[in-house]
Enzyme design. Structure first.
Site, PDB file in Angstrom:
ATOM      1  N   GLU A 126       1.129  -1.329   0.126  1.00 34.75           N
ATOM      2  CA  GLU A 126       0.472   0.086   0.455  1.00 34.75           C
ATOM      3  C   GLU A 126       0.713   1.434  -0.167  1.00 34.75           C
ATOM      4  O   GLU A 126       0.702   1.832   0.519  1.00 34.75           O
ATOM      5  CB  GLU A 126      -0.847  -0.051   1.185  1.00 34.75           C
ATOM      6  CG  GLU A 126      -2.085  -0.665   1.191  1.00 34.75           C
ATOM      7  CD  GLU A 126      -2.957  -1.493   1.950  1.00 34.75           C
ATOM      8  OE1 GLU A 126      -2.810  -0.666   3.523  1.00 34.75           O
ATOM      9  OE2 GLU A 126      -4.132  -1.359   1.618  1.00 34.75           O
TER      10      GLU A 126
ATOM     11  N   GLU B 225      -7.219  -7.415  -0.842  1.00 37.80           N
ATOM     12  CA  GLU B 225      -7.412  -7.402   0.569  1.00 37.80           C
ATOM     13  C   GLU B 225      -8.747  -7.240   0.539  1.00 37.80           C
ATOM     14  O   GLU B 225      -9.039  -6.359   0.581  1.00 37.80           O
ATOM     15  CB  GLU B 225      -6.409  -6.436   1.579  1.00 37.80           C
ATOM     16  CG  GLU B 225      -5.068  -7.028   1.466  1.00 37.80           C
ATOM     17  CD  GLU B 225      -4.298  -5.538   2.337  1.00 37.80           C
ATOM     18  OE1 GLU B 225      -5.330  -5.674   3.464  1.00 37.80           O
ATOM     19  OE2 GLU B 225      -3.250  -5.915   2.578  1.00 37.80           O
TER      20      GLU B 225
HETATM   21  C1  GAL Z   1      -4.182  -2.271   5.491  1.00 34.95           C
HETATM   22  C2  GAL Z   1      -2.537  -2.935   5.278  1.00 34.95           C
HETATM   23  C3  GAL Z   1      -2.781  -4.463   6.029  1.00 34.95           C
HETATM   24  C4  GAL Z   1      -3.758  -3.868   7.255  1.00 34.95           C
HETATM   25  C5  GAL Z   1      -5.201  -4.148   6.870  1.00 34.95           C
HETATM   26  C6  GAL Z   1      -6.663  -3.434   7.856  1.00 34.95           C
HETATM   27  O1  GAL Z   1      -4.045  -1.117   4.953  1.00 34.95           O
HETATM   28  O2  GAL Z   1      -2.617  -3.403   3.585  1.00 34.95           O
HETATM   29  O3  GAL Z   1      -2.403  -4.618   6.455  1.00 34.95           O
HETATM   30  O4  GAL Z   1      -3.472  -3.384   8.102  1.00 34.95           O
HETATM   31  O5  GAL Z   1      -4.736  -2.270   6.140  1.00 34.95           O
HETATM   32  O6  GAL Z   1      -6.326  -4.259   9.302  1.00 34.95           O
END
Ligand code: GAL
Length: 846
Positions: A191, A260
């Protein structure tokens, strides 16, 4: 003899031929696979795939749990397991590597392979992940000239060295798909896009460098950069979020990937516990796939536990449950697990059409759309969506009528039959219980010290930044100083005590005056900075002011980690003396890293036997800075275990020397937890639980850390608690529920018809299943008609079939699982014709 020789020669030749075939095979990359991609999808051995992936972070469970977690992921319809690589776990000191136990990355990847799944390795090596310091080793902060995550020589050198180390290790173990291993994808950075936007030119240069460096490592499999719109070719930019259907990769030859898909959200101490309804999660995934997405990863599929001091932060809780399909303990979270499993089967039924080309999009109504994918063979698959969050829709599609619930998508693998709707949960729901093992612990206590200028302390002028002193070897840093009070001070007569003000960069602070706890302040994740401001009881002569400054997990997100601070940075001021204000900031301060008990290793068997413990009725209670220990036997059975710490304040727990993590039940959850509907856009604040209660009261105790008898449990309590309230609890299924509508679409129905096993559409069925070793002992509720409420709180509606219980009593009691068809006949006839009915049932498991 001659004959024998001939036979041997023949066998040799056969072997040789076989080897030749194997060799040829590998040359045309049939044995060791190839991974490529195009606009549509990732292709393995030239074959495009819809890939369903899930995050399981290996150090957030134990190696003993891994096979079961991976198996349950496979059973849930996953093709890929995704994990970050946790640099600070693997390189605790520069050049000293650790890959054992929970950090045995190679073993984890090999288990994925054994289960027949693929792996996505997010090397980072920046992880974020609510992990301490985002996964960076704290020593990196002290490399001369370092600047994190930007175009900086020392940082890039360290990042490249570690990334190379991991890639080489994977290669040496043959773990890339091109070598016959399971790894089909890697990730570099995490990110970084939003930061790059903020930081400008040096950040853009860093992005280019990171991509080139990664690609140069020659893994043979594609790299991704998530949330990085300008990911340089051939690196694929991917989406992270609660929804990603709107996303398009930066080049038309890259597939649309979602790295994600947040299944819930993390918990922080002091925060309410977030959850995400399964119907909305399924909707977001179906929406992504219908709009051309071909890779989706659940973050998290199993969240697990932040053991030890691995939680990031500050204030990230020890539980990293995440409301994931597998709960913190590795048990299936129903209905989420089952509802997604059904979704994955429905998507896989459409796979040949989905990978064949782009959809044609047909508007069916104001909020209703059909996405139609054509097979080569002439058939098609369709997704019918209703984006209206409030109303049902009836749509016409290819001459048939379809009823679509609000905020949902129906999946039709043959453009005709609905096999799945994201808002119709066919899977059962489970309610869990935590049962106390009875019989409390018999404790001994040991008081830590507030004052101790000894070999471990040193003195200097002024206030020091905490991390610089502790290098994160402990949460705790003592700041100690003396304050002389003359006998002529006015407050001694007036009784109006002077006020002490302490400014700290965070995260928590206990203030002791002459050995007495005078007050505690702590921040929150959003606001870690704190100020202590309180009248303090000083006496004539020398007063000892001891500040215990506590880091509660280091921040894990943002740029320039080298600039981050913690601890008492000042000013420290006394108001209300004869002189008015006295600034203590620039006087002499003594420092000590860690507690006395930590220096003595009281958490270990050896250390704990090195001091005298108080026993029996003198055991300290409600006493700050107290260590407790007890010996206990492992509870029988194989249910997961936890410690209920509700009677305690804040501290840490160890079992047989292993750290369970930080506990903080005294920190109650802020916020309001009103009911939430699955329909409408979700964010991490929409659906909350535990408001006003402890953010976390249960702490996972891995079974594999216990021996049958004589386990050492050590607890360190900061604020003062009642150890006799601590209990060991077992986690198991309390009850199972099903909510099934008449004529609810069902995959099984479709598959039976497709295979010719059923001539006409079948009625849906309610399936109830307790855990292995349990039986259904009673039916708490059953109603066929228009029942109200949800699992655990059902009630009868205006329409109710009076024989609703009969079938369940007959087929389910005494069974581990049972199936009952949802037809009026099963419940003694139709109680209200022309009304759309559903069945709700709750069965108790014991
Ligand atoms: C995303 C990040 C993850 C985790 C998630 C929140 O932005 O890439 O590593 O932190 O947010 O759980």
């Amino acid at each position: 003899m001659k004959f024998l020789l001939k036979k041997q020669e023949f066998l040799k030749m056969q072997k040789f031929n076989l080897m030749l075939v194997v060799l040829l095979c590998c040359l045309v990359s049939l044995c060791s696979g190839s991974v490529s991609y195009d606009h549509k999808a990732i292709a393995i051995n030239g074959q495009r795939k819809i890939l369903i992936s899930g995050s399981i972070h290996y150090p957030r469970s134990t190696p003993e749990m891994w096979p079961d977690l991976i198996q349950k992921a496979k059973e849930g319809g996953l093709d890929v397991i995704q994990t970050y690589v946790f640099w600070n776990g693997h390189e605790p000191q520069p050049g000293q590597y650790y890959f054992e136990d929970r950090y045995d990355l190679v073993k984890f990847i090999k288990l994925i392979k054994q289960a027949g799944l693929y792996a996505h390795l997010r090397i980072g090596p920046y992880a974020c992940a609510e992990w301490n310091f985002g996964g960076f080793p704290v020593w990196l902060k002290y490399v001369p000239g370092i600047s994190f995550r930007t175009d900086n020589g020392p940082f890039k050198a360290a990042m490249e060295k570690f990334t190379r180390h991991i890639v080489n290790m994977m290669k040496a173990n043959g773990l890339y798909e091109t070598q016959g291993g399971p790894i089909i994808l890697s990730q570099i950075e995490n990110e970084y896009g939003p930061l790059e936007y903020e930081l400008g030119a040096p950040a853009r240069a860093y992005t280019k460098w990171a991509a080139q460096m990664a690609v140069g490592l020659g893994t043979g499999v594609p790299w991704v950069m998530c949330k990085q719109d300008d990911a340089p070719d051939p690196v694929i930019n991917t989406c992270n979020g609660f929804y990603c259907d709107y996303f398009t990769p930066n080049k038309n030859f890259k597939p649309k990937m979602w790295t994600e898909a947040w299944t819930g959200w993390f918990t922080e101490f002091g925060g309410a516990v977030p959850y995400r309804p399964a119907e909305d999660l399924a909707y977001s995934v179906a929406k992504f796939i219908q709009s051309g997405g071909s890779f989706i990863n659940y973050y998290m599929y199993h969240g697990g536990t932040n053991f030890g001091r691995t939680a990031g932060g500050p204030f990230i809780a020890t539980s990293y449950d995440y409301d994931a399909p597998l709960d913190e303990y590795g048990l299936k979270r129903e209905a989420k697990w089952g509802h997604l499993k059904d979704l994955h089967r429905a998507i896989k039924l459409c796979e040949p059409a989905l990978v064949n080309g782009d959809p044609s999009v047909v508007t069916l109504g104001n909020y209703q759309t059909a996405y139609v994918y054509k097979y080569k063979a002439g058939g098609c698959a369709a997704f019918l969506s209703n984006n209206n969050r409030a109303a049902y829709a009836t749509v016409n599609f290819r001459g048939q009528r379809y009823n679509i619930p609000p905020w949902s998508i129906s999946i039709l693998p043959d453009c005709k039959n609905t096999v799945y709707n994201t808002a119709r949960v066919g899977a059962q729901t489970s309610l869990m219980k935590m049962t106390s093992e009875g019989g409390g612990f018999s404790w001994q206590s040991y008081n830590d010290q507030t004052e101790s200028y000894d070999d471990n302390s040193y003195t200097t002028v002024g206030l020091l930044e905490q991390l610089n002193v502790t290098r994160d070897s402990s949460d705790y840093l003592w700041y100690m100083t003396d304050v002389k009070v003359g006998s002529n001070e006015g407050f001694l007569k007036s009784g109006k005590w002077p006020t002490l003000t302490v400014m700290s960069a965070g995260h928590a602070l206990h203030v002791f005056i002459n050995g007495q706890l005078s007050g505690t302040v702590y921040g929150s994740q959003a606001n870690p900075k704190i100020t202590f401001n309180k009248p303090v009881n000083l006496r004539p002569g020398v007063n000892k002011i001891s500040l215990l400054s506590i880091a509660v997990g280091l921040p894990n997100i943002g740029p320039h980690f080298e600039t981050w601070n913690a601890g008492v940075l000042g000013p420290v001021t006394l108001y209300g003396l004869n002189e008015g204000k006295r600034d203590l900031t620039w006087q002499k301060w003594s420092y000590k890293v860690g507690l006395k008990g930590e220096i003595l290793s009281l958490h270990s068997l050896m250390g704990s036997s090195s001091v005298e413990w108080i026993q029996g009725s003198y055991v300290a209670q409600k006493q700050p800075l107290t260590w407790y220990k007890t010996i206990f036997n492992a509870p029988g059975g194989n249910e997961p275990l936890a410690l209920d710490m509700s009677s305690m304040g804040k501290g840490q727990i160890w079992i047989n020397g292993q750290s369970i993590g930080r506990y903080w039940p005294a920190y109650k959850a802020r916020g309001s937890c009103s009911t939430c509907s699955y329909a409408g856009y979700f964010d991490e604040k929409k659906c909350l639980s535990k408001c006003g209660e402890s953010s976390q009261k249960w702490y996972h105790v891995p079974r594999s850390w216990l021996k049958p008898r004589g386990n050492l449990l050590v607890v360190f309590e900061e604020l003062g608690g009642i150890p006799y309230g601590i209990s060991m609890v077992k986690r198991s299924v309390y009850s199972v529920c099903a909510d099934i509508y008449e004529w609810q679409p069902s995959l099984m129905n479709y598959e039976m018809q497709a295979s010719g096993k059923a001539a006409k559409p079948l009625r849906p069925k309610a399936h109830l299943s307790c855990s292995a070793g349990q039986k259904i002992t009673s039916i708490k509720f059953a109603s066929f008609g228009t029942p109200l409420g949800g699992c655990g709180s059902y009630s009868e509606g205006s329409c109710h079939a009076h024989h609703s219980y009969d079938a369940f009593n007959k087929y389910c009691i005494g069974q581990q699982s049972c199936t009952v068809p949802v037809t009026p006949e099963a419940f003694g006839g139709d109680p209200c014709p022309k009304v759309m009915k559903k069945l709700s049932v709750e069965a108790i498991c014991s």
